[in-house]
Design a protein around this motif. Structure first.
Motif, short mmCIF file in Angstrom:
data_model
loop_
_atom_site.label_atom_id
_atom_site.label_comp_id
_atom_site.label_asym_id
_atom_site.label_seq_id
_atom_site.Cartn_x
_atom_site.Cartn_y
_atom_site.Cartn_z
N SER A 108 -3.95 7.23 -2.67
CA SER A 108 -3.67 5.92 -2.09
C SER A 108 -3.83 4.88 -3.18
O SER A 108 -4.78 4.94 -3.96
CB SER A 108 -4.65 5.64 -0.94
OG SER A 108 -4.42 4.36 -0.43
N GLU A 109 -2.90 3.94 -3.24
CA GLU A 109 -3.03 2.86 -4.21
C GLU A 109 -2.41 1.59 -3.65
O GLU A 109 -1.57 1.64 -2.75
CB GLU A 109 -2.41 3.23 -5.55
CG GLU A 109 -0.92 3.38 -5.54
CD GLU A 109 -0.37 3.77 -6.92
OE1 GLU A 109 -1.15 4.05 -7.83
OE2 GLU A 109 0.85 3.78 -7.05
N LYS A 110 -2.85 0.48 -4.19
CA LYS A 110 -2.32 -0.82 -3.79
C LYS A 110 -1.70 -1.50 -5.00
O LYS A 110 -2.28 -1.50 -6.08
CB LYS A 110 -3.43 -1.71 -3.24
CG LYS A 110 -4.03 -1.22 -1.95
CD LYS A 110 -5.14 -2.13 -1.49
CE LYS A 110 -5.80 -1.56 -0.26
NZ LYS A 110 -6.95 -2.34 0.14
N ILE A 127 -5.38 10.97 -6.98
CA ILE A 127 -5.45 9.70 -6.24
C ILE A 127 -4.32 9.71 -5.22
O ILE A 127 -3.16 9.91 -5.57
CB ILE A 127 -5.31 8.50 -7.19
CG1 ILE A 127 -6.46 8.50 -8.19
CG2 ILE A 127 -5.28 7.19 -6.40
CD1 ILE A 127 -6.32 7.48 -9.29
N LYS A 177 -4.11 8.05 4.30
CA LYS A 177 -4.96 7.09 3.59
C LYS A 177 -5.36 7.68 2.24
O LYS A 177 -4.52 8.05 1.47
CB LYS A 177 -6.14 6.69 4.44
CG LYS A 177 -5.72 6.17 5.81
CD LYS A 177 -6.25 4.82 6.06
CE LYS A 177 -5.97 4.45 7.49
NZ LYS A 177 -4.98 3.52 7.71
N SER A 178 -6.66 7.79 1.94
CA SER A 178 -7.08 8.27 0.63
C SER A 178 -7.41 9.77 0.63
O SER A 178 -7.93 10.29 -0.34
CB SER A 178 -8.29 7.48 0.14
OG SER A 178 -9.35 7.63 1.05
N GLU A 179 -7.08 10.46 1.72
CA GLU A 179 -7.34 11.90 1.79
C GLU A 179 -6.20 12.69 1.18
O GLU A 179 -5.05 12.27 1.19
CB GLU A 179 -7.51 12.34 3.25
CG GLU A 179 -8.76 11.81 3.92
CD GLU A 179 -8.89 12.32 5.33
OE1 GLU A 179 -8.57 13.50 5.57
OE2 GLU A 179 -9.29 11.53 6.19
N ASP A 180 -6.52 13.87 0.68
CA ASP A 180 -5.53 14.78 0.11
C ASP A 180 -4.67 15.35 1.25
O ASP A 180 -5.19 16.04 2.13
CB ASP A 180 -6.25 15.91 -0.63
CG ASP A 180 -5.33 16.88 -1.28
OD1 ASP A 180 -4.09 16.73 -1.15
OD2 ASP A 180 -5.83 17.81 -1.95
N LYS A 189 0.84 -1.19 0.00
CA LYS A 189 0.00 0.00 0.00
C LYS A 189 0.88 1.24 0.00
O LYS A 189 1.82 1.34 0.77
CB LYS A 189 -0.89 0.02 1.24
CG LYS A 189 -1.86 -1.13 1.29
CD LYS A 189 -2.65 -1.12 2.58
CE LYS A 189 -3.48 -2.38 2.66
NZ LYS A 189 -4.17 -2.50 3.93
N ASP A 240 0.55 5.45 0.23
CA ASP A 240 -0.27 6.64 0.44
C ASP A 240 0.61 7.73 1.04
O ASP A 240 1.81 7.54 1.23
CB ASP A 240 -1.49 6.34 1.32
CG ASP A 240 -1.14 5.83 2.69
OD1 ASP A 240 -0.06 6.15 3.21
OD2 ASP A 240 -1.96 5.10 3.28
#
Length: 132
Positions: free
Chosen positions: A98-100, A96, A62-65, A56, A58
């Motif tokens: 966060s990415e996996k 984007i 997490k997925s927040e800016d 992962k 980020d």
């Protein structure tokens, strides 16, 4: 101490799992990758020869800016923090955060089986869908 020496010797001798490839996918796809890698083992490879890891990435939010959590100061008001207005954000600012990635490693280190593993991985990659 012997265990540490062996680990160091393996690193120096480059006896570590070989990286075969990666793909940006969802976590549910991990099991499909493991199954596909295990299929067609007529070349002497077994499922235990492969390691499939999910990595992962980020910015710590997490997925927040992360820019939304930062505060900026102006020369005119050095004691007053403010958010960065949208029009001042760069056009290169990512959308984007966060990415996996799913990464596949081959555990054996002898040359001929590593080549077979790379070929097998390339065959499998053709069957897997491209990420969105």
């Amino acid at each position: 101490m012997d265990k540490a020496k062996k680990i160091l010797k393996d690193i120096v001798d480059r006896k570590h799992p070989r990286f075969l490839g990666e793909r940006k996918l969802t976590e549910e796809m991990k099991h499909r990758w493991e199954e596909d890698l295990a299929d067609g083992q007529d070349d002497g490879l077994t499922p235990e020869d492969f390691e499939v890891d999910i990595v992962k990435f980020d910015y710590g939010a997490k997925s927040e800016d992360p820019i939304k959590k930062m505060r900026f100061y102006k020369k005119g008001t050095p004691d007053e923090a403010c958010e960065l207005p949208e029009h001042q954000k760069s056009v290169f600012h990512p959308t984007i955060f966060s990415e996996k990635l799913i990464r596949v490693y081959y555990k054996n280190t002898d040359g001929t089986s590593v080549k077979k593993a790379f070929e097998h991985m390339e065959k499998c990659k053709k069957q897997w869908p491209n990420p969105q």
